[in-house]
Write a protein that holds these residues in place. Sequence first.
Motif, PDB file in Angstrom:
ATOM      1  N   ASP A 102       0.840  -1.202  -0.058  1.00 58.42           N
ATOM      2  CA  ASP A 102       0.093  -0.198   0.020  1.00 58.42           C
ATOM      3  C   ASP A 102       0.884   1.417   0.093  1.00 58.42           C
ATOM      4  O   ASP A 102       0.465   2.229   0.469  1.00 58.42           O
ATOM      5  N   ASN A 103       2.075   1.111  -0.463  1.00 56.66           N
ATOM      6  CA  ASN A 103       3.076   2.383  -0.621  1.00 56.66           C
ATOM      7  C   ASN A 103       3.348   2.740   0.738  1.00 56.66           C
ATOM      8  O   ASN A 103       4.078   3.774   0.753  1.00 56.66           O
ATOM      9  N   VAL A 104       2.911   2.400   1.816  1.00 55.12           N
ATOM     10  CA  VAL A 104       3.484   2.803   3.446  1.00 55.12           C
ATOM     11  C   VAL A 104       3.995   1.752   4.104  1.00 55.12           C
ATOM     12  O   VAL A 104       4.805   2.118   4.935  1.00 55.12           O
ATOM     13  N   MET A 105       3.560   0.233   3.852  1.00 51.74           N
ATOM     14  CA  MET A 105       3.995  -0.404   5.003  1.00 51.74           C
ATOM     15  C   MET A 105       5.276  -1.338   4.434  1.00 51.74           C
ATOM     16  O   MET A 105       4.991  -1.923   3.531  1.00 51.74           O
ATOM     17  N   LEU A 106       6.208  -0.967   5.206  1.00 52.46           N
ATOM     18  CA  LEU A 106       7.678  -1.593   4.710  1.00 52.46           C
ATOM     19  C   LEU A 106       7.437  -2.792   5.367  1.00 52.46           C
ATOM     20  O   LEU A 106       7.912  -3.283   6.502  1.00 52.46           O
ATOM     21  N   ALA A 107       7.409  -4.104   4.666  1.00 51.51           N
ATOM     22  CA  ALA A 107       7.162  -5.497   5.213  1.00 51.51           C
ATOM     23  C   ALA A 107       8.662  -6.186   5.250  1.00 51.51           C
ATOM     24  O   ALA A 107       8.938  -6.744   6.340  1.00 51.51           O
ATOM     25  N   ILE A 108       9.250  -5.794   4.140  1.00 50.04           N
ATOM     26  CA  ILE A 108      10.864  -6.216   4.359  1.00 50.04           C
ATOM     27  C   ILE A 108      11.814  -5.291   3.929  1.00 50.04           C
ATOM     28  O   ILE A 108      11.423  -4.411   3.184  1.00 50.04           O
ATOM     29  N   LYS A 109      12.602  -5.267   4.700  1.00 54.43           N
ATOM     30  CA  LYS A 109      13.659  -4.153   4.678  1.00 54.43           C
ATOM     31  C   LYS A 109      15.130  -4.337   4.053  1.00 54.43           C
ATOM     32  O   LYS A 109      16.200  -3.997   5.173  1.00 54.43           O
ATOM     33  N   GLY A 110      15.333  -4.899   3.183  1.00 55.09           N
ATOM     34  CA  GLY A 110      16.599  -5.389   2.616  1.00 55.09           C
ATOM     35  C   GLY A 110      16.954  -6.722   2.729  1.00 55.09           C
ATOM     36  O   GLY A 110      18.053  -6.998   3.457  1.00 55.09           O
ATOM     37  N   VAL A 111      16.227  -7.741   2.352  1.00 52.20           N
ATOM     38  CA  VAL A 111      16.377  -9.087   2.462  1.00 52.20           C
ATOM     39  C   VAL A 111      17.208  -9.448   1.436  1.00 52.20           C
ATOM     40  O   VAL A 111      17.038  -9.475   0.362  1.00 52.20           O
ATOM     41  N   SER A 112      18.156 -10.243   1.806  1.00 53.96           N
ATOM     42  CA  SER A 112      19.224 -11.068   0.669  1.00 53.96           C
ATOM     43  C   SER A 112      19.231 -12.426   1.059  1.00 53.96           C
ATOM     44  O   SER A 112      19.564 -12.931   2.313  1.00 53.96           O
ATOM     45  N   VAL A 113      18.665 -13.231  -0.044  1.00 47.43           N
ATOM     46  CA  VAL A 113      18.710 -14.908   0.149  1.00 47.43           C
ATOM     47  C   VAL A 113      19.372 -15.463  -0.848  1.00 47.43           C
ATOM     48  O   VAL A 113      18.982 -15.071  -2.137  1.00 47.43           O
ATOM     49  N   GLN A 114      20.011 -16.519  -0.884  1.00 39.91           N
ATOM     50  CA  GLN A 114      20.646 -17.204  -1.896  1.00 39.91           C
ATOM     51  C   GLN A 114      20.020 -18.639  -1.951  1.00 39.91           C
ATOM     52  O   GLN A 114      20.284 -19.423  -0.785  1.00 39.91           O
ATOM     53  N   VAL A 115      19.645 -19.273  -2.874  1.00 44.45           N
ATOM     54  CA  VAL A 115      19.440 -20.582  -2.826  1.00 44.45           C
ATOM     55  C   VAL A 115      20.299 -21.324  -3.971  1.00 44.45           C
ATOM     56  O   VAL A 115      20.247 -21.234  -5.075  1.00 44.45           O
ATOM     57  N   PRO A 116      21.301 -22.008  -3.552  1.00 43.16           N
ATOM     58  CA  PRO A 116      22.153 -22.866  -4.473  1.00 43.16           C
ATOM     59  C   PRO A 116      21.392 -24.047  -5.129  1.00 43.16           C
ATOM     60  O   PRO A 116      20.296 -24.445  -4.672  1.00 43.16           O
ATOM     61  N   LYS A 117      21.688 -24.079  -6.430  1.00 41.47           N
ATOM     62  CA  LYS A 117      21.066 -25.170  -7.215  1.00 41.47           C
ATOM     63  C   LYS A 117      21.116 -26.484  -6.451  1.00 41.47           C
ATOM     64  O   LYS A 117      22.099 -26.953  -6.025  1.00 41.47           O
ATOM     65  N   GLY A 118      19.989 -27.039  -6.602  1.00 44.14           N
ATOM     66  CA  GLY A 118      19.896 -28.512  -5.920  1.00 44.14           C
ATOM     67  C   GLY A 118      19.807 -28.618  -4.445  1.00 44.14           C
ATOM     68  O   GLY A 118      19.571 -29.672  -3.857  1.00 44.14           O
ATOM     69  N   GLU A 119      19.680 -27.450  -3.553  1.00 40.36           N
ATOM     70  CA  GLU A 119      19.674 -27.462  -2.280  1.00 40.36           C
ATOM     71  C   GLU A 119      18.357 -27.122  -1.781  1.00 40.36           C
ATOM     72  O   GLU A 119      17.508 -26.616  -2.402  1.00 40.36           O
ATOM     73  N   MET A 120      18.129 -27.468  -0.347  1.00 44.01           N
ATOM     74  CA  MET A 120      16.817 -27.033   0.180  1.00 44.01           C
ATOM     75  C   MET A 120      17.217 -26.129   1.300  1.00 44.01           C
ATOM     76  O   MET A 120      18.094 -26.199   2.110  1.00 44.01           O
ATOM     77  N   ILE A 121      16.547 -24.809   1.254  1.00 41.71           N
ATOM     78  CA  ILE A 121      17.095 -23.619   2.120  1.00 41.71           C
ATOM     79  C   ILE A 121      15.868 -23.287   2.985  1.00 41.71           C
ATOM     80  O   ILE A 121      14.561 -23.413   2.349  1.00 41.71           O
ATOM     81  N   ALA A 122      15.830 -23.016   4.425  1.00 38.99           N
ATOM     82  CA  ALA A 122      14.822 -22.691   5.099  1.00 38.99           C
ATOM     83  C   ALA A 122      14.875 -21.194   5.258  1.00 38.99           C
ATOM     84  O   ALA A 122      15.838 -20.681   5.571  1.00 38.99           O
ATOM     85  N   LEU A 123      13.515 -20.624   5.359  1.00 41.25           N
ATOM     86  CA  LEU A 123      13.478 -19.240   5.790  1.00 41.25           C
ATOM     87  C   LEU A 123      12.513 -19.437   7.104  1.00 41.25           C
ATOM     88  O   LEU A 123      11.642 -19.795   7.358  1.00 41.25           O
ATOM     89  N   LEU A 124      13.259 -18.871   8.109  1.00 40.21           N
ATOM     90  CA  LEU A 124      12.568 -19.127   9.681  1.00 40.21           C
ATOM     91  C   LEU A 124      12.233 -17.917  10.331  1.00 40.21           C
ATOM     92  O   LEU A 124      12.859 -16.903   9.824  1.00 40.21           O
ATOM     93  N   GLY A 125      11.379 -17.890  11.442  1.00 38.62           N
ATOM     94  CA  GLY A 125      11.044 -16.675  12.008  1.00 38.62           C
ATOM     95  C   GLY A 125       9.771 -16.713  12.584  1.00 38.62           C
ATOM     96  O   GLY A 125       8.882 -17.500  12.097  1.00 38.62           O
ATOM     97  N   SER A 126       9.471 -15.796  13.434  1.00 34.92           N
ATOM     98  CA  SER A 126       7.980 -15.883  13.934  1.00 34.92           C
ATOM     99  C   SER A 126       7.063 -15.077  12.980  1.00 34.92           C
ATOM    100  O   SER A 126       7.265 -14.688  12.016  1.00 34.92           O
ATOM    101  N   ASN A 127       5.763 -15.190  13.278  1.00 34.48           N
ATOM    102  CA  ASN A 127       4.598 -14.669  12.671  1.00 34.48           C
ATOM    103  C   ASN A 127       4.873 -13.171  12.341  1.00 34.48           C
ATOM    104  O   ASN A 127       5.136 -12.534  13.430  1.00 34.48           O
TER     105      ASN A 127
END
Length: 234
Positions: free
Chosen positions: A14-39
């Motif tokens: 909505d042009n105002v709510m900054l929900a993520i603030k500079g997230v960097s994530v890499q997924v190497p080919k063929g791997e399983m990666i988790a994003l963890l964290g609370s609600n």
Amino acid sequence: QNILSMNSVEVLYDNVMLAIKGVSVQVPKGEMIALLGSNGAGKSTTLKAISGLLKAERGRISRGEITFQGTDITEALAQKRVEMGICHVIEGRRVFEHLTPDENLTAAAPRGMSRSTLNAEKDKIYAYFPRLAERKNSQAGYLSGGEQQMLAIGRALVTQPKLLMLDEPSLGLAPFLVEEIFGILQKINNDEGLSVLLVEQNALAALEIVSQGYLIENGRVVMHGTAEALKSNS
Ligand code: ADP
Ligand code: ADP
């Protein structure tokens, strides 16, 4: 090499709510990666930024970029990302309840997939998920929560994705079912080299099957490491 690379991505709703603030994530080919964290940490938003599902929620990427197999997809339409092999199983196990699992798989097949390819994909899915095979001609609305989650994953697999993204597949399931589903995901990853990005609040279960995890808090990555390192940290 990385199949997916997300660099310093910010998402605004909505042009105002900054929900993520500079997230960097890499997924190497063929791997399983988790994003963890609370609600409310920003995990689902991160997946939506990758699959292009932000638009429907009046969200947009306001900074940073995402590349998939070397191609910049930051501005690509969701449909284009699906065609490139990015598949997002959203939270809440959406299946067509009035159809059977078999019909659900047929309905999820990409346009133009030949009947023989579809049948081969279905056979593979039924081999990975025997519970689903047993119930393939029942009405999907009568399946248990675990079976519906398996079907939601099957509907993703029938599209032959290169990157499978799952949002909270363990939600509301008994521990033995979580173990069963995660074991099957690990087997698919092993057998087919499928890259997986898994969002989970259940960190202990997720860290048993992934190689690396990112802990997200308040729209930022606050920790990133191997599963072993994160396990000894929690
Ligand atoms: P998580 O998946 O980690 O629970 P989300 O990505 O769903 O977190 O949410 C991150 C933040 O963005 C939360 O503060 C949430 O309230 C907000 N948010 C999520 N979706 C929307 C939306 N469609 N519009 C406005 N704010 C949203
Ligand atoms: P859960 O607690 O895992 O949701 P349920 O008690 O709902 O399990 O269901 C147990 C089994 O019975 C599952 O295999 C489910 O698919 C099946 N089942 C539940 N309700 C019906 C129904 N109305 N008709 C046919 N099968 C059902």
